[in-house]
Scaffold this motif. Structure first.
Motif, mmCIF file in Angstrom:
data_model
loop_
_atom_site.group_PDB
_atom_site.id
_atom_site.type_symbol
_atom_site.label_atom_id
_atom_site.label_comp_id
_atom_site.label_asym_id
_atom_site.label_seq_id
_atom_site.Cartn_x
_atom_site.Cartn_y
_atom_site.Cartn_z
ATOM 1 N N TYR A 1 33.517 17.007 29.147
ATOM 2 C CA TYR A 1 33.953 17.158 30.538
ATOM 3 C C TYR A 1 35.435 17.530 30.606
ATOM 4 O O TYR A 1 35.822 18.472 31.315
ATOM 5 C CB TYR A 1 33.696 15.854 31.294
ATOM 6 N N CYS B 1 36.010 20.981 29.471
ATOM 7 C CA CYS B 1 35.546 21.895 30.516
ATOM 8 C C CYS B 1 36.589 22.058 31.621
ATOM 9 O O CYS B 1 36.761 23.149 32.167
ATOM 10 C CB CYS B 1 34.230 21.374 31.095
ATOM 11 N N GLU C 1 30.137 7.983 36.710
ATOM 12 C CA GLU C 1 30.773 8.930 37.621
ATOM 13 C C GLU C 1 31.959 8.292 38.323
ATOM 14 O O GLU C 1 33.020 8.924 38.471
ATOM 15 C CB GLU C 1 29.746 9.474 38.620
ATOM 16 N N ARG D 1 35.786 21.413 38.520
ATOM 17 C CA ARG D 1 35.328 20.017 38.478
ATOM 18 C C ARG D 1 33.847 19.836 38.826
ATOM 19 O O ARG D 1 33.117 19.161 38.102
ATOM 20 C CB ARG D 1 36.201 19.139 39.375
ATOM 21 N N CYS E 1 31.724 21.058 35.945
ATOM 22 C CA CYS E 1 31.950 20.231 34.751
ATOM 23 C C CYS E 1 31.275 18.874 34.907
ATOM 24 O O CYS E 1 30.646 18.361 33.968
ATOM 25 C CB CYS E 1 33.445 20.049 34.507
ATOM 26 N N ARG E 2 31.377 18.274 36.081
ATOM 27 C CA ARG E 2 30.744 16.979 36.316
ATOM 28 C C ARG E 2 29.232 17.107 36.218
ATOM 29 O O ARG E 2 28.564 16.250 35.622
ATOM 30 C CB ARG E 2 31.146 16.430 37.685
ATOM 31 N N PHE F 1 28.207 17.757 32.374
ATOM 32 C CA PHE F 1 28.513 16.804 31.313
ATOM 33 C C PHE F 1 28.478 15.335 31.741
ATOM 34 O O PHE F 1 28.159 14.484 30.911
ATOM 35 C CB PHE F 1 29.887 17.132 30.712
ATOM 36 N N ILE F 2 28.787 15.023 32.984
ATOM 37 C CA ILE F 2 28.793 13.625 33.409
ATOM 38 C C ILE F 2 27.446 13.250 34.015
ATOM 39 O O ILE F 2 26.827 12.260 33.612
ATOM 40 C CB ILE F 2 29.934 13.353 34.406
#
Length: 275
Positions: free
Chosen positions: A55, A58, A214, A235, A238-239, A242-243
């Motif tokens: 993340y 990224c 998160e 963001r 990326c979230r 990967f998150i």
């Protein structure tokens, strides 16, 4: 999908570890982040650390996992801060002092702290997970992770209850061993060690929870100012990548609290659970 070392690094240079922690790590409640401070992500295996590292890469941050240092016109050095040798190399190259990386990612805090000094300190943060959940995740992960040195496909033929029943009278307090630089297989953990480790976490580590990943990532981003420095465009993607998806996760059946496996692991991981 990176190799994560599982034993604490050797103590460095004869300097007491507490002295290094006090000198080279910023207190987590210190509100003033200096330009010379460097975030250090403590990558605890099977807590979401691979996803967090992906993340931040990224977002455009230069981490020690995607860092190559040029040495002349035709050569470069790739730094591996997941190994003691790589950390020592990064120290020799003054990666922190030269401001080459936006973030250091490592599972080896006692070794990594030596990369820093009183004028170039680390701000430590990381995701934490209930020790029993983390250990169960490791048990299943080792069955399928053929790319890892810890790969043990034979575990698929051993029921989890039988596996931990054989080990129920042993101890393996991974987190306290890492924080205090103890050998997790041979060095006993005491109540004094437990209190010492608690003090380190409370004063030196910004703690997030895998169970609230998160929210924890948002907390980290806000703390370090990564919500207001040009990273917002990437963001959401990326979230999501990967998150939310949790890179390198390995779905498996949970162990129920109160079960025999839970009881066995409560004994094996006794001090880490108190942490």
């Amino acid at each position: 999908n990176r190799r994560v070392a599982t034993d604490a690094a050797a103590k460095g240079g004869g300097v007491p570890l507490d002295k290094l922690y006090q000198t080279n790590l910023v207190n987590v409640n210190d509100p003033t982040i200096k330009e010379s401070d460097t975030p250090l992500y403590l990558h605890i295996p099977k807590t979401g650390g691979t996803a967090a590292g992906d993340y931040y890469a990224c977002l455009g941050l230069v981490t020690s996992e995607n860092l190559a240092i040029s040495e002349g016109q035709s050569s470069h050095t790739i730094i591996d801060t997941h190994s003691v040798a790589g950390i020592q190399q990064a120290k020799q190259l003054q990666v922190v002092q030269r401001g080459i990386a936006d973030m250091i990612i490592t599972p080896l805090l006692p070794a990594a702290v030596e990369m820093f000094d009183s004028d170039h300190q680390a701000r430590v943060f990381g995701l934490f997970r209930h020790p029993i959940e983390r250990e169960v995740s490791r048990y299943y992960y080792r069955q399928i992770a053929s790319w890892e040195p810890s790969y043990q496909p034979e575990l698929a033929n051993i029921p989890i209850e039988a596996f931990y029943e054989e080990r129920k009278d042993t101890t393996d307090n991974f987190m306290i061993s890492i924080l205090l630089n103890k050998n997790r297989k041979t060095d006993p953990i005491t109540e004094e060690d437990l209190e010492h480790a608690k003090q380190i976490l409370q004063s030196k580590v910004l703690v997030g929870l895998t169970s609230r990943m998160e929210e924890s990532i948002q907390r980290f981003d806000t703390y370090f100012g990564w919500t207001a420095d040009g990273h917002d465009a990437n963001r959401p993607l990326c979230r999501a990548n990967f998150i939310t998806r949790k890179t390198n996760s390995n779905p498996h059946e949970p162990v129920e609290e109160g079960s025999l496996v839970w009881e066995y692991l409560s004994n094996i991981l006794y001090y880490d659970i108190q942490l």
